[in-house]
Design a protein around this motif. Structure first.
Motif, PDB file in Angstrom:
ATOM      1  N   PHE A  68      57.256   7.725  36.892  1.00  0.00           N
ATOM      2  CA  PHE A  68      58.536   7.819  37.608  1.00  0.00           C
ATOM      3  C   PHE A  68      59.607   8.183  36.597  1.00  0.00           C
ATOM      4  O   PHE A  68      59.610   7.636  35.497  1.00  0.00           O
ATOM      5  CB  PHE A  68      58.899   6.473  38.273  1.00  0.00           C
ATOM      6  N   PRO A  69      60.560   9.035  36.916  1.00  0.00           N
ATOM      7  CA  PRO A  69      60.796   9.729  38.182  1.00  0.00           C
ATOM      8  C   PRO A  69      60.114  11.091  38.291  1.00  0.00           C
ATOM      9  O   PRO A  69      60.438  11.861  39.196  1.00  0.00           O
ATOM     10  CB  PRO A  69      62.317   9.875  38.195  1.00  0.00           C
ATOM     11  N   ILE A  70      59.195  11.390  37.362  1.00  0.00           N
ATOM     12  CA  ILE A  70      58.411  12.622  37.479  1.00  0.00           C
ATOM     13  C   ILE A  70      56.952  12.318  37.179  1.00  0.00           C
ATOM     14  O   ILE A  70      56.615  11.344  36.506  1.00  0.00           O
ATOM     15  CB  ILE A  70      58.904  13.740  36.522  1.00  0.00           C
ATOM     16  N   CYS A  71      56.083  13.184  37.690  1.00  0.00           N
ATOM     17  CA  CYS A  71      54.670  13.181  37.348  1.00  0.00           C
ATOM     18  C   CYS A  71      54.400  14.431  36.524  1.00  0.00           C
ATOM     19  O   CYS A  71      54.858  15.524  36.889  1.00  0.00           O
ATOM     20  CB  CYS A  71      53.792  13.203  38.592  1.00  0.00           C
ATOM     21  N   PRO A 259      53.742  17.648  42.429  1.00  0.00           N
ATOM     22  CA  PRO A 259      53.157  18.278  41.248  1.00  0.00           C
ATOM     23  C   PRO A 259      54.130  18.318  40.082  1.00  0.00           C
ATOM     24  O   PRO A 259      55.294  17.928  40.206  1.00  0.00           O
ATOM     25  CB  PRO A 259      52.837  19.693  41.736  1.00  0.00           C
ATOM     26  N   ARG A 260      53.631  18.810  38.964  1.00  0.00           N
ATOM     27  CA  ARG A 260      54.489  19.026  37.800  1.00  0.00           C
ATOM     28  C   ARG A 260      55.700  19.889  38.174  1.00  0.00           C
ATOM     29  O   ARG A 260      55.605  20.782  39.005  1.00  0.00           O
ATOM     30  CB  ARG A 260      53.706  19.764  36.709  1.00  0.00           C
ATOM     31  N   ASN A 261      56.812  19.580  37.527  1.00  0.00           N
ATOM     32  CA  ASN A 261      58.036  20.385  37.629  1.00  0.00           C
ATOM     33  C   ASN A 261      58.692  20.343  39.006  1.00  0.00           C
ATOM     34  O   ASN A 261      59.521  21.195  39.329  1.00  0.00           O
ATOM     35  CB  ASN A 261      57.758  21.844  37.231  1.00  0.00           C
ATOM     36  N   SER A 262      58.346  19.374  39.830  1.00  0.00           N
ATOM     37  CA  SER A 262      58.930  19.319  41.180  1.00  0.00           C
ATOM     38  C   SER A 262      60.435  19.056  41.142  1.00  0.00           C
ATOM     39  O   SER A 262      61.155  19.411  42.081  1.00  0.00           O
ATOM     40  CB  SER A 262      58.238  18.258  42.024  1.00  0.00           C
TER      41      SER A 262
END
Length: 289
Positions: A68-71, A259-262
């Motif tokens: 969090f807040p990204i994968c 996904p990545r970079n969402s």
């Protein structure tokens, strides 16, 4: 009988036990709220690199890190919000920050609830106010992770979330995969490949994303241990990532909400309105046969 014990080690460790089922869970709140160990019938289910874990300057490789807040990562670790560029490292910051224990339950089940609130450190890289509340519940051979994401900002909160569990294995060639997809995307080349249930473990690294999931359950059978791991997830997790390194005794099967970079592309991005909250859960079940 359900119990919670506290062990003072390098980090304070909470040990959740279902003594009837001989299962245990170890949680270290101050090291990213991470689950470090999960045992069923006395056998380790998770891998943990103890040397990296002992070094607070390194990300943990093992257990079940929180994303969090990204994968995944962002190109050059950057994203733009309202015309300003921010730097956010791979998988975000929740796995590196101390969480606070807010509740413990040992009646009819055993669970531990942790909270992470936004602060000056998070706002410097992610200009939003939020509260995350995670409850780890152990019952028999099953582990459920219930999550609540609350937007405390005056603006909408964009994020993705997930987990990066490391499962221990001694012989990857003895693994069988029941992943509900017929194709995957190589995370580096972005090429799409058909999936026939097998991976080439002679590769130095395997990093692939399954994006076309036909059901809400996946499983891995480890014939070297006579063990089956089942991962159940909801519609909130449309992506499963599989990752492993050659020569390492682990594989990762990771539920991701986006996904990545969402954060830059908006693909599958969760956006919570001001004051809103969102709940979801994942369940891991282990069976020896």
């Amino acid at each position: 009988m359900f119990t919670i014990a506290v062990k003072e080690q390098q980090y304070k460790t909470y040990i959740l036990s279902d003594e009837t089922a001989a299962s245990q869970l170890e949680v270290v709140p101050e090291r990213g709220g991470i689950i470090t160990r999960w045992r069923i019938q006395g056998q380790e289910i998770l891998y943990l690199d103890t040397e990296r874990f002992a070094n607070p300057d390194l990300s943990v490789r093992g257990g079940i890190p929180i994303l969090f807040p990204i994968c995944g990562n962002l190109p050059d670790n950057t994203y733009t919000y309202k015309g300003k560029q921010y730097t956010l490292k791979q998988h975000g910051f929740a796995r590196d920050l101390p969480w606070e224990v807010t509740d413990q339950v040992t009646q009819d089940k055993v669970s531990l609830t942790l909270v992470l609130n936004s602060n000056e450190q998070t706002r410097a890289v992610y200009p939003f106010d939020f509260q995350l509340t995670f409850t780890y519940e152990l019952q028999g051979n099953s582990l459920e992770i219930r999550q609540q994401y609350k937007n405390l900002s005056s603006t909408a909160l964009p994020f993705s979330n997930g987990f990066h569990p490391y499962f221990v294995t001694t012989d990857k060639t003895q693994l069988e995969f029941e992943i509900p997809s017929q194709e995957y995307q190589d995370q580096r080349t972005k090429e799409i490949y058909p999936f026939n249930g097998n991976f080439d473990f002679n590769l130095d690294e395997i990093d692939v994303a399954f994006k076309q999931l036909s059901s809400k359950s996946a499983a891995v059978i480890d014939n070297s241990r006579n063990f089956k791991l089942t991962l159940d997830y909801g519609d909130d997790y449309p992506i499963l990532v599989f990752w492993t390194l050659k020569g390492k005794d682990f594989y990762c099967l990771e539920p991701w909400s986006a996904p990545r970079n969402s954060l830059n592309t908006d693909e599958h991005l969760t956006v919570l309105e001001s004051g809103a909250s969102y709940t979801t859960s994942v369940r891991l079940t282990g069976n020896f046969f």
